[in-house]
Design a protein around this motif. Structure first.
Motif, short mmCIF file in Angstrom:
data_model
loop_
_atom_site.label_atom_id
_atom_site.label_comp_id
_atom_site.label_asym_id
_atom_site.label_seq_id
_atom_site.Cartn_x
_atom_site.Cartn_y
_atom_site.Cartn_z
N GLN A 77 0.85 -1.18 0.00
CA GLN A 77 0.00 0.00 0.00
C GLN A 77 0.89 1.24 0.00
N GLU A 78 0.69 2.13 -0.97
CA GLU A 78 1.46 3.36 -1.06
C GLU A 78 0.55 4.56 -0.80
N GLU A 79 0.99 5.47 0.06
CA GLU A 79 0.24 6.68 0.36
C GLU A 79 0.44 7.70 -0.75
N ARG A 92 4.03 9.53 -1.70
CA ARG A 92 4.70 10.45 -0.78
C ARG A 92 6.20 10.50 -1.01
N GLY A 131 -4.59 6.41 -1.49
CA GLY A 131 -3.50 5.45 -1.61
C GLY A 131 -3.70 4.60 -2.84
N GLU A 171 -1.14 16.61 2.93
CA GLU A 171 -1.92 15.42 3.26
C GLU A 171 -3.36 15.59 2.81
N GLU A 222 -8.37 9.10 2.93
CA GLU A 222 -6.93 9.08 2.82
C GLU A 222 -6.57 8.34 1.54
#
Length: 306
Positions: free
Chosen positions: A164-166, A244, A263, A256, A261
């Motif tokens: 999982q990548e933000e 990020r 991802g 942010e 959120e």
């Protein structure tokens, strides 16, 4: 007809030209051109139309394409059998990657793998997700990092691990959003965006996020290189969603995103429960954390897929 000639033929097809193919095969262009002309002489037909700006297959070339793939696949299986017996003293593995991969440090991981298996040749292809997917299904790649556009991978492909990548919003220094530090997606309707071209893993994730939040982005520029995207944002042409780590490496403000959120899911995929190519199996083990050097990698440990 030699395997080497067929490999050169496939390189021109894959890379779209003689110069790029020669670079991919690590030979000079004149040597690759001679190899192709010798193959055409043996077959008695031109395989490529060289009259336009881009090299395209002739009818004879299109007829040879599936046969060349099959012959190269057979040669690779033979090579893999010998490599297995030799304990990976030699071998070849092909891996595809998306340009914006940040969940692991792929160059560092490949360097570690090379130190363990110095006789194994690693071929890396950077391409859009759709192209990587088709190459993986066709057997041109052993492994590939993909960003699936659906919950399931296409038939015939297996996820070996997921990450999982933000995603964050990067802006030019001094941008009002940079000072705020946080924002809602719905509040970005008036912002100009710099975007990746359709079909890339990043564009897929961003498009999905925007649709989920009802955001119609005003795209002022779209690009194919992440470095150019970063430079355009730095110059103030627009803002952009990126992983990020890309924003942090560029030294740009990383805003942010709240509710939701954002991802994206990155998958290391291959064919079958385990690669038949011993070199690919060893590399898959290394990249998914099954190998000896798994702990403490940049990007964290993957989640085994199953």
């Amino acid at each position: 007809m030699e395997i080497r000639q067929l490999r050169h033929f496939m390189a021109v097809v894959t890379e779209g030209g003689f110069t790029a193919a020669a670079r991919a095969e690590l030979i000079v262009q004149s040597a690759l051109s001679t190899s192709i002309r010798n193959l055409e002489r043996e077959l008695g037909a031109d395989l490529f139309d060289r009259t336009g700006r881009r090299v395209v297959l002739t009818e004879a070339g299109r007829a040879l394409l599936p046969q060349a793939r099959a012959l190269l696949a057979g040669a690779e299986e033979a090579r893999q059998a010998v490599a297995a017996v030799a304990g990976l003293a030699a071998g070849r593995v092909s891996i595809g990657t998306i340009q914006t991969l940040t969940c692991i440090d792929l160059p560092a991981e490949l360097a570690t793998f090379h130190r363990r298996f110095p006789g194994v040749q690693v071929s890396v292809r950077d391409a859009p997700v759709g192209e990587l997917t088709e190459a993986l299904r066709a057997g041109e790649l052993d492994l590939a990092y993909l960003v699936p556009d659906a919950r399931e991978l296409p038939e015939g492909l297996t996820p070996y691990a997921t990450w999982q990548e933000e995603l964050v919003l990067i802006t030019a220094p001094g941008h009002p959003l940079a000072e705020a530090g946080r924002t809602l997606v719905r509040d970005l309707a008036e912002e100009p965006f710099v975007d990746f071209r359709a079909g890339t893993g990043l564009e897929t994730a961003v498009r999905r996020l925007a649709a989920h939040c009802g955001l119609e982005r005003r795209i002022t520029c779209d690009v194919t290189q992440i470095g150019l995207l970063v430079d355009l944002v730095r110059a103030g042409i627009g803002v952009a969603f990126v992983p990020r780590r890309i924003g942090e490496r560029a030294g740009l403000p990383c805003v942010e995103i709240r509710q939701p959120e954002p991802g994206r899911t990155v998958v290391l995929a291959g064919r079958g429960a385990r690669p038949r190519n011993p070199a690919a199996a060893a590399l898959a083990d290394h990249l998914t954390g099954a190998g000896p050097s798994a702990a403490g990698r940049p990007g964290g440990r993957p989640v085994p897929a199953g």
